[in-house]
Design a protein around this motif. Structure first.
Motif, PDB file in Angstrom:
ATOM      1  N   LYS A   8       0.828  -1.207   0.000  1.00 31.65           N
ATOM      2  CA  LYS A   8       0.000   0.000   0.000  1.00 31.65           C
ATOM      3  C   LYS A   8       0.866   1.261   0.000  1.00 31.65           C
ATOM      4  O   LYS A   8       0.565   2.226  -0.700  1.00 31.65           O
ATOM      5  CB  LYS A   8      -0.946  -0.017   1.191  1.00 31.65           C
ATOM      6  CG  LYS A   8      -1.926   1.144   1.194  1.00 31.65           C
ATOM      7  CD  LYS A   8      -3.004   0.973   2.235  1.00 31.65           C
ATOM      8  CE  LYS A   8      -2.508   1.361   3.588  1.00 31.65           C
ATOM      9  NZ  LYS A   8      -3.571   1.393   4.594  1.00 31.65           N
ATOM     10  N   CYS A  47      -4.105   1.592  -4.291  1.00 32.43           N
ATOM     11  CA  CYS A  47      -3.917   2.057  -2.920  1.00 32.43           C
ATOM     12  C   CYS A  47      -5.267   2.156  -2.210  1.00 32.43           C
ATOM     13  O   CYS A  47      -5.416   1.722  -1.064  1.00 32.43           O
ATOM     14  CB  CYS A  47      -3.208   3.409  -2.915  1.00 32.43           C
ATOM     15  SG  CYS A  47      -2.954   4.078  -1.266  1.00 32.43           S
ATOM     16  N   MET A  50      -6.693  -1.223  -1.232  1.00 30.44           N
ATOM     17  CA  MET A  50      -6.025  -1.757  -0.045  1.00 30.44           C
ATOM     18  C   MET A  50      -6.451  -0.988   1.207  1.00 30.44           C
ATOM     19  O   MET A  50      -6.659  -1.577   2.271  1.00 30.44           O
ATOM     20  CB  MET A  50      -4.505  -1.717  -0.229  1.00 30.44           C
ATOM     21  CG  MET A  50      -4.045  -2.654  -1.350  1.00 30.44           C
ATOM     22  SD  MET A  50      -2.270  -2.616  -1.633  1.00 30.44           S
ATOM     23  CE  MET A  50      -1.771  -3.939  -0.532  1.00 30.44           C
ATOM     24  N   GLN A  51      -6.598   0.311   1.059  1.00 28.87           N
ATOM     25  CA  GLN A  51      -7.071   1.147   2.170  1.00 28.87           C
ATOM     26  C   GLN A  51      -8.464   0.706   2.599  1.00 28.87           C
ATOM     27  O   GLN A  51      -8.722   0.528   3.794  1.00 28.87           O
ATOM     28  CB  GLN A  51      -7.075   2.602   1.682  1.00 28.87           C
ATOM     29  CG  GLN A  51      -7.405   3.664   2.673  1.00 28.87           C
ATOM     30  CD  GLN A  51      -7.249   5.038   2.022  1.00 28.87           C
ATOM     31  OE1 GLN A  51      -6.162   5.420   1.606  1.00 28.87           O
ATOM     32  NE2 GLN A  51      -8.343   5.756   1.906  1.00 28.87           N
ATOM     33  N   ASN A  52      -9.360   0.532   1.640  1.00 28.06           N
ATOM     34  CA  ASN A  52     -10.735   0.131   1.943  1.00 28.06           C
ATOM     35  C   ASN A  52     -10.825  -1.267   2.546  1.00 28.06           C
ATOM     36  O   ASN A  52     -11.688  -1.532   3.384  1.00 28.06           O
ATOM     37  CB  ASN A  52     -11.606   0.193   0.687  1.00 28.06           C
ATOM     38  CG  ASN A  52     -11.881   1.607   0.241  1.00 28.06           C
ATOM     39  OD1 ASN A  52     -11.570   2.580   0.932  1.00 28.06           O
ATOM     40  ND2 ASN A  52     -12.437   1.740  -0.948  1.00 28.06           N
ATOM     41  N   ASP A  53      -9.943  -2.157   2.099  1.00 27.71           N
ATOM     42  CA  ASP A  53      -9.946  -3.532   2.612  1.00 27.71           C
ATOM     43  C   ASP A  53      -9.099  -3.684   3.876  1.00 27.71           C
ATOM     44  O   ASP A  53      -8.980  -4.777   4.413  1.00 27.71           O
ATOM     45  CB  ASP A  53      -9.434  -4.505   1.540  1.00 27.71           C
ATOM     46  CG  ASP A  53     -10.465  -4.773   0.461  1.00 27.71           C
ATOM     47  OD1 ASP A  53     -11.526  -4.118   0.459  1.00 27.71           O
ATOM     48  OD2 ASP A  53     -10.202  -5.643  -0.392  1.00 27.71           O
ATOM     49  N   ASN A  54      -8.497  -2.566   4.300  1.00 31.38           N
ATOM     50  CA  ASN A  54      -7.663  -2.550   5.502  1.00 31.38           C
ATOM     51  C   ASN A  54      -6.546  -3.596   5.429  1.00 31.38           C
ATOM     52  O   ASN A  54      -6.339  -4.365   6.361  1.00 31.38           O
ATOM     53  CB  ASN A  54      -8.505  -2.724   6.764  1.00 31.38           C
ATOM     54  CG  ASN A  54      -7.762  -2.276   8.005  1.00 31.38           C
ATOM     55  OD1 ASN A  54      -6.906  -1.393   7.945  1.00 31.38           O
ATOM     56  ND2 ASN A  54      -8.067  -2.900   9.123  1.00 31.38           N
ATOM     57  N   ILE A  55      -5.880  -3.616   4.286  1.00 30.28           N
ATOM     58  CA  ILE A  55      -4.732  -4.516   4.105  1.00 30.28           C
ATOM     59  C   ILE A  55      -3.522  -3.685   3.708  1.00 30.28           C
ATOM     60  O   ILE A  55      -3.658  -2.586   3.160  1.00 30.28           O
ATOM     61  CB  ILE A  55      -4.997  -5.622   3.054  1.00 30.28           C
ATOM     62  CG1 ILE A  55      -5.342  -5.022   1.682  1.00 30.28           C
ATOM     63  CG2 ILE A  55      -6.089  -6.573   3.549  1.00 30.28           C
ATOM     64  CD1 ILE A  55      -5.490  -6.035   0.568  1.00 30.28           C
ATOM     65  N   TYR A  56      -2.354  -4.220   3.990  1.00 30.27           N
ATOM     66  CA  TYR A  56      -1.115  -3.516   3.690  1.00 30.27           C
ATOM     67  C   TYR A  56      -0.348  -4.183   2.551  1.00 30.27           C
ATOM     68  O   TYR A  56       0.306  -3.524   1.771  1.00 30.27           O
ATOM     69  CB  TYR A  56      -0.251  -3.458   4.958  1.00 30.27           C
ATOM     70  CG  TYR A  56       0.974  -2.618   4.795  1.00 30.27           C
ATOM     71  CD1 TYR A  56       0.887  -1.224   4.762  1.00 30.27           C
ATOM     72  CD2 TYR A  56       2.222  -3.200   4.656  1.00 30.27           C
ATOM     73  CE1 TYR A  56       2.018  -0.443   4.588  1.00 30.27           C
ATOM     74  CE2 TYR A  56       3.361  -2.424   4.488  1.00 30.27           C
ATOM     75  CZ  TYR A  56       3.255  -1.047   4.451  1.00 30.27           C
ATOM     76  OH  TYR A  56       4.374  -0.271   4.278  1.00 30.27           O
ATOM     77  N   GLN A  60      -2.187 -10.301   1.881  1.00 30.43           N
ATOM     78  CA  GLN A  60      -3.293 -10.250   2.840  1.00 30.43           C
ATOM     79  C   GLN A  60      -4.655 -10.194   2.144  1.00 30.43           C
ATOM     80  O   GLN A  60      -5.684 -10.321   2.798  1.00 30.43           O
ATOM     81  CB  GLN A  60      -3.154  -9.018   3.746  1.00 30.43           C
ATOM     82  CG  GLN A  60      -1.938  -9.034   4.627  1.00 30.43           C
ATOM     83  CD  GLN A  60      -1.727  -7.695   5.320  1.00 30.43           C
ATOM     84  OE1 GLN A  60      -1.820  -6.635   4.699  1.00 30.43           O
ATOM     85  NE2 GLN A  60      -1.447  -7.761   6.615  1.00 30.43           N
ATOM     86  N   THR A  65      -9.783  -9.608  -4.469  1.00 33.20           N
ATOM     87  CA  THR A  65      -8.998  -8.376  -4.348  1.00 33.20           C
ATOM     88  C   THR A  65      -7.623  -8.551  -4.970  1.00 33.20           C
ATOM     89  O   THR A  65      -7.137  -7.658  -5.675  1.00 33.20           O
ATOM     90  CB  THR A  65      -8.886  -7.957  -2.868  1.00 33.20           C
ATOM     91  OG1 THR A  65     -10.201  -7.701  -2.357  1.00 33.20           O
ATOM     92  CG2 THR A  65      -8.043  -6.712  -2.704  1.00 33.20           C
TER      93      THR A  65
END
Length: 141
Positions: A8, A47, A50-56, A60, A65
């Motif tokens: 991310k 980005c 990944m932000q919305n799915d709370n993954i880095y 993950q 996704t």
């Protein structure tokens, strides 16, 4: 050949760097500028996913996704952030008769392929849609 890993932080930095370069472009090929816009929007959307799915990291991500994160398709990336209906992309023919859409526009720019009819504003319309997405991404990423 294996894909390089990005997380991310990489996508956010790439979005910011590419957006700034695009916004301050003053010399060079229009196709190079378009390609920069493509990658700017692609990185910003990835980005945001990944932000919305709370993954880095991509590792993950769930299968759906991860597939989206491996794509260059603007429509698929927008769908993943529930914005697909807000932005329209028209397909158009190239000088070789191939159709270009949101999944392969970056290739048209990368290889400097011309649209079939130079008098029609295909590239401007496509770029305007990408610019709208870039500006929206600046607010949410």
């Amino acid at each position: 050949m294996a894909k390089l890993r990005a997380d991310k932080r990489n996508y956010k930095k790439a979005f910011t760097t590419h957006a700034n370069s695009y916004d301050n472009w003053n010399i060079g090929s229009p196709n190079s500028q378009r390609l920069l816009l493509c990658y700017c929007v692609e990185c910003g959307l990835k980005c945001l996913i990944m932000q919305n799915d709370n993954i880095y990291t991509i590792s993950q991500a769930n299968e759906d996704t991860a597939k989206a994160l491996g794509s260059h398709d603007f429509r698929a990336l927008l769908k993943k952030v529930n914005q697909a209906g807000n932005y329209k992309f028209k397909q158009f023919p190239t000088e070789y008769g191939d159709n270009v859409g949101p999944s392969d526009y970056h290739q048209l720019c990368r290889y400097s392929i011309a649209p079939a009819d130079q008098k029609i504003t295909y590239l401007e319309e496509f770029d305007n849609t990408l610019i709208q997405i870039k500006e929206w991404l600046k607010e949410v990423v």
